[in-house]
Design a protein around this motif. Structure first.
Motif, short mmCIF file in Angstrom:
data_model
loop_
_atom_site.label_atom_id
_atom_site.label_comp_id
_atom_site.label_asym_id
_atom_site.label_seq_id
_atom_site.Cartn_x
_atom_site.Cartn_y
_atom_site.Cartn_z
N GLU A 7 0.85 -1.19 0.00
CA GLU A 7 0.00 0.00 0.00
C GLU A 7 0.88 1.24 0.00
O GLU A 7 1.93 1.26 0.63
N ALA A 8 0.46 2.26 -0.66
CA ALA A 8 1.21 3.52 -0.72
C ALA A 8 0.86 4.36 0.51
O ALA A 8 0.19 5.38 0.41
N ASP A 9 1.33 3.92 1.66
CA ASP A 9 1.07 4.60 2.92
C ASP A 9 2.19 5.61 3.16
O ASP A 9 3.34 5.22 3.36
N SER A 10 1.89 6.87 3.13
CA SER A 10 2.93 7.90 3.26
C SER A 10 3.60 7.89 4.62
O SER A 10 4.69 8.42 4.77
N ALA A 11 3.00 7.30 5.63
CA ALA A 11 3.60 7.24 6.97
C ALA A 11 4.54 6.05 7.12
O ALA A 11 5.35 6.02 8.04
N ALA A 12 4.46 5.07 6.23
CA ALA A 12 5.27 3.87 6.35
C ALA A 12 6.70 4.13 5.88
O ALA A 12 6.94 4.93 4.99
N GLU A 13 7.63 3.41 6.52
CA GLU A 13 9.03 3.53 6.14
C GLU A 13 9.35 2.72 4.88
O GLU A 13 10.32 2.99 4.21
N SER A 14 8.56 1.69 4.60
CA SER A 14 8.81 0.87 3.43
C SER A 14 7.47 0.43 2.84
O SER A 14 6.42 0.76 3.37
N GLY A 15 7.53 -0.31 1.74
CA GLY A 15 6.32 -0.81 1.13
C GLY A 15 5.83 0.00 -0.06
O GLY A 15 4.84 -0.35 -0.68
N ARG A 16 6.52 1.09 -0.39
CA ARG A 16 6.09 1.93 -1.51
C ARG A 16 6.92 1.71 -2.77
O ARG A 16 6.69 2.37 -3.77
N GLY A 17 7.89 0.81 -2.72
CA GLY A 17 8.82 0.66 -3.83
C GLY A 17 8.17 0.41 -5.17
O GLY A 17 8.43 1.11 -6.15
N LEU A 18 7.31 -0.59 -5.25
CA LEU A 18 6.69 -0.91 -6.54
C LEU A 18 5.65 0.13 -6.93
O LEU A 18 5.40 0.34 -8.12
N TYR A 19 5.08 0.81 -5.97
CA TYR A 19 4.18 1.93 -6.27
C TYR A 19 4.98 3.03 -6.97
O TYR A 19 4.52 3.61 -7.96
N LEU A 20 6.19 3.31 -6.48
CA LEU A 20 7.05 4.32 -7.12
C LEU A 20 7.50 3.85 -8.51
O LEU A 20 7.54 4.66 -9.45
N VAL A 21 7.84 2.58 -8.63
CA VAL A 21 8.24 2.04 -9.93
C VAL A 21 7.09 2.25 -10.93
O VAL A 21 7.30 2.71 -12.05
N ASP A 22 5.87 1.93 -10.50
CA ASP A 22 4.71 2.09 -11.36
C ASP A 22 4.46 3.57 -11.70
O ASP A 22 4.09 3.90 -12.83
N SER A 23 4.70 4.45 -10.75
CA SER A 23 4.45 5.88 -10.95
C SER A 23 5.47 6.55 -11.86
O SER A 23 5.13 7.45 -12.62
N PHE A 24 6.73 6.11 -11.81
CA PHE A 24 7.79 6.80 -12.54
C PHE A 24 8.16 6.16 -13.87
O PHE A 24 8.80 6.79 -14.70
N SER A 25 7.76 4.90 -14.09
CA SER A 25 8.04 4.24 -15.36
C SER A 25 6.77 4.18 -16.19
O SER A 25 5.68 4.43 -15.69
N ASP A 26 6.91 3.85 -17.46
CA ASP A 26 5.75 3.73 -18.33
C ASP A 26 5.04 2.39 -18.14
O ASP A 26 3.84 2.28 -18.36
N SER A 27 5.77 1.36 -17.77
CA SER A 27 5.19 0.08 -17.40
C SER A 27 6.25 -0.73 -16.68
O SER A 27 7.44 -0.41 -16.74
N TRP A 28 5.81 -1.77 -15.98
CA TRP A 28 6.75 -2.65 -15.30
C TRP A 28 6.11 -4.03 -15.19
O TRP A 28 4.91 -4.19 -15.39
N GLY A 29 6.93 -5.00 -14.90
CA GLY A 29 6.43 -6.36 -14.74
C GLY A 29 7.55 -7.25 -14.26
O GLY A 29 8.64 -6.79 -13.91
N TRP A 30 7.28 -8.54 -14.26
CA TRP A 30 8.30 -9.50 -13.85
C TRP A 30 8.03 -10.82 -14.52
O TRP A 30 6.93 -11.10 -14.98
N HIS A 31 9.09 -11.62 -14.60
CA HIS A 31 9.00 -12.96 -15.19
C HIS A 31 9.94 -13.89 -14.45
O HIS A 31 11.06 -13.50 -14.12
N PRO A 32 9.49 -15.12 -14.19
CA PRO A 32 10.42 -16.10 -13.62
C PRO A 32 11.46 -16.49 -14.66
O PRO A 32 11.19 -16.43 -15.87
N LEU A 33 12.64 -16.84 -14.19
CA LEU A 33 13.67 -17.31 -15.10
C LEU A 33 13.33 -18.74 -15.51
O LEU A 33 12.78 -19.50 -14.72
N ALA A 34 13.68 -19.08 -16.72
CA ALA A 34 13.36 -20.41 -17.24
C ALA A 34 14.55 -21.35 -17.07
O ALA A 34 15.68 -20.92 -16.87
N GLY A 35 14.27 -22.63 -17.16
CA GLY A 35 15.33 -23.62 -17.14
C GLY A 35 15.87 -23.87 -15.75
O GLY A 35 15.18 -23.74 -14.74
#
Length: 160
Positions: free
Chosen positions: A118-146
């Motif tokens: 959650e993007a809780d402004s009082a929290a010390e952590s937990g906003r990382g992916l919210y910031l990634v989403d806000s500052f980039s045009d898109s983001w995602g993830w994939h497991p490595l294969a093999g």
């Protein structure tokens, strides 16, 4: 860019708009030791790389995203398994440039999916992916294969 790098990053191409991996106009990669000082060296590496590509104006946004992706990899995938620190593979930062886009990707040894807090402004952590989403045009993830364990978390920036 070598065939080995293209093969290793094959999961990265999934989920993107169609791109031609061999048409990458620039790529750079750095191994990140399992310590929080790696975030600072990732930012410095990002600055040097963007300057070399004459994309200095993107540094603030890209560096913020890189910092968050690297911090998440260290916190949740590398340092969380500190009892096995000697055998845990390090994280790796990849920067790739096409004519119209830039991708920042961080590979780590965890198979766990990233979870946006959650993007809780009082929290010390937990906003990382919210910031990634806000500052980039898109983001995602994939497991490595093999036989390789882990995942790649990426963020895409459209270039001016």
């Amino acid at each position: 860019m070598g065939t080995k790098v293209l093969t290793m990053l094959e999961p990265l191409w999934q989920g993107f708009p169609p791109v031609d991996p061999p048409a990458v106009s620039g790529s750079a990669s750095r191994t990140l030791p399992p310590r929080y000082e790696s975030v600072r060296s990732a930012r410095a590496f990002t600055r040097e790389t963007l300057q070399g590509w004459e994309l200095d104006e993107l540094f603030d946004s890209v560096a913020l995203v890189v910092s968050e992706l690297v911090t998440n990899a260290l916190r949740h995938a590398i340092l969380a398994t500190s009892e096995h620190a000697d055998t845990t593979p390090p994280a790796r930062l990849h920067l790739m440039r096409w004519s119209s886009r830039l991708i920042c990707a961080v590979r780590d040894p965890s198979n766990d999916s990233p979870v946006a807090g959650e993007a809780d402004s009082a929290a010390e952590s937990g906003r990382g992916l919210y910031l990634v989403d806000s500052f980039s045009d898109s983001w995602g993830w994939h497991p490595l294969a093999g036989a390789t364990h882990g995942k790649i978390v990426w963020a895409l920036f459209r270039l001016p």
